[in-house]
Design a protein around this motif. Sequence first.
Motif, PDB file in Angstrom:
ATOM      1  N   TRP A 213       5.406 -14.469  21.625  1.00  0.00           N
ATOM      2  CA  TRP A 213       5.402 -14.429  23.098  1.00  0.00           C
ATOM      3  C   TRP A 213       4.043 -14.762  23.690  1.00  0.00           C
ATOM      4  CZ3 TRP A 213       9.686 -15.009  25.435  1.00  0.00           C
ATOM      5  CH2 TRP A 213      10.863 -14.489  24.915  1.00  0.00           C
ATOM      6  N   LEU A 214       2.973 -14.318  23.052  1.00  0.00           N
ATOM      7  CA  LEU A 214       1.647 -14.594  23.589  1.00  0.00           C
ATOM      8  C   LEU A 214       1.353 -16.090  23.581  1.00  0.00           C
ATOM      9  CD1 LEU A 214      -0.957 -13.534  24.800  1.00  0.00           C
ATOM     10  CD2 LEU A 214      -1.822 -13.205  22.469  1.00  0.00           C
ATOM     11  N   GLU A 215       1.694 -16.753  22.496  1.00  0.00           N
ATOM     12  CA  GLU A 215       1.500 -18.202  22.440  1.00  0.00           C
ATOM     13  C   GLU A 215       2.388 -18.902  23.467  1.00  0.00           C
ATOM     14  OE1 GLU A 215       0.327 -16.606  18.464  1.00  0.00           O
ATOM     15  OE2 GLU A 215       2.101 -16.362  19.682  1.00  0.00           O
ATOM     16  N   TYR A 216       3.587 -18.380  23.666  1.00  0.00           N
ATOM     17  CA  TYR A 216       4.491 -18.945  24.674  1.00  0.00           C
ATOM     18  C   TYR A 216       3.814 -18.924  26.044  1.00  0.00           C
ATOM     19  CZ  TYR A 216       8.739 -19.681  27.433  1.00  0.00           C
ATOM     20  OH  TYR A 216       9.679 -20.180  28.311  1.00  0.00           O
ATOM     21  N   VAL A 217       3.298 -17.756  26.420  1.00  0.00           N
ATOM     22  CA  VAL A 217       2.623 -17.614  27.719  1.00  0.00           C
ATOM     23  C   VAL A 217       1.394 -18.515  27.803  1.00  0.00           C
ATOM     24  CG1 VAL A 217       1.264 -16.000  29.124  1.00  0.00           C
ATOM     25  CG2 VAL A 217       3.470 -15.290  28.229  1.00  0.00           C
TER      26      VAL A 217
END
Length: 74
Positions: free
Chosen positions: A23-27
């Motif tokens: 999720w962090l990479e997505y954001v």
Amino acid sequence: MAKEKFYPVEVLVEKMQNGEIGWLEYVNHYSRKMKKEHAQWCADNGKTPSDDTAEEFLALKSVEMEEAMEKGDL
């Protein structure tokens, strides 16, 4: 300094489904604006950027968007 790279939603979803990113990479690869908003939200709420906080942030953004659509703000 490395240039920031952002991807279309379709690419990010595929990378998530393949387990290539969290999720962090997505954001962080969605847009510069979302990356900054998440970092500010974490700072404002005393949180450390992580997959968990990114997932929580995206859930809040989703609720905000739904409410704006219901009000006709979008």
